[in-house]
Write an enzyme that holds these catalytic residues in place. Structure first.
Site, PDB file in Angstrom:
ATOM      1  N   LYS A  38      11.269  50.587   6.771  1.00  0.00           N
ATOM      2  CA  LYS A  38      12.932  50.383   6.708  1.00  0.00           C
ATOM      3  C   LYS A  38      13.223  48.712   7.004  1.00  0.00           C
ATOM      4  O   LYS A  38      12.183  48.731   8.512  1.00  0.00           O
ATOM      5  CB  LYS A  38      14.078  51.559   6.983  1.00  0.00           C
ATOM      6  CG  LYS A  38      15.501  50.752   6.518  1.00  0.00           C
ATOM      7  CD  LYS A  38      16.141  52.003   7.273  1.00  0.00           C
ATOM      8  CE  LYS A  38      17.226  51.670   6.892  1.00  0.00           C
ATOM      9  NZ  LYS A  38      18.208  53.015   7.266  1.00  0.00           N
TER      10      LYS A  38
ATOM     11  N   ASP B 178      28.131  60.020   8.191  1.00  0.00           N
ATOM     12  CA  ASP B 178      27.480  59.309   7.440  1.00  0.00           C
ATOM     13  C   ASP B 178      27.154  60.017   6.226  1.00  0.00           C
ATOM     14  O   ASP B 178      25.813  60.163   5.545  1.00  0.00           O
ATOM     15  CB  ASP B 178      26.680  58.138   7.358  1.00  0.00           C
ATOM     16  CG  ASP B 178      27.295  57.252   6.486  1.00  0.00           C
ATOM     17  OD1 ASP B 178      27.348  57.212   5.744  1.00  0.00           O
ATOM     18  OD2 ASP B 178      26.183  56.338   5.738  1.00  0.00           O
TER      19      ASP B 178
END
Length: 139
Positions: free
Chosen positions: A17, A109
């Protein structure tokens, strides 16, 4: 996210990432910090490497490669899970959230795309990912 091969440590495939350092606020740096705290708990991906590549102006995080998201599986199963599957997933989600909360964090989240199944020997394990907007619950 990128799929990469770790030639240095003889690992087959890893997830990478990245985020530009030009961003006014780096969520990835925060995610790396929280991933280090959560690492070692069942259902949290191993952090294999992280750092800042100054020549390319980006932050990177290399972690254990995981399988499909819960959203992918939901669609693959024609938007239907059996009661048994639902209960097994629910139990694992509760375990992951208990671990996060026991370390004084709130994920903030939790959604199907942030819940991923493992691969190989971890194919029955649900992983909680993406800690970019997580917060410490301590003052």
């Amino acid at each position: 996210m990128y799929l990469a091969y770790d030639l240095k440590n003889n690992r087959n495939e890893v997830a990478v990432k990245t985020e530009s350092l030009r961003m006014p606020y780096s969520q990835l740096l925060k995610e790396i910090q929280i991933a280090k705290v959560l690492e070692g708990g069942v259902g949290f991906p191993r952090l294999l490497n992280q750092g800042i590549a100054l020549e390319n102006q980006f932050v990177y995080m290399v972690s254990q490669l995981l399988g499909p998201t819960l959203d992918d599986l939901w669609r693959l199963c024609d938007r239907k899970f059996s009661v048994k599957t639902t209960l097994m997933l629910f139990y694992q989600i509760l375990e992951r959230l208990e671990h996060v909360h026991s370390l004084s964090y709130c994920h903030r989240d939790v959604k199907p795309v942030n819940l991923m199944m493992g691969i190989g020997e971890h194919s029955n394990t649900l992983f909680l990912v993406d800690y970019g907007i997580s917060r410490s619950v301590l003052d």
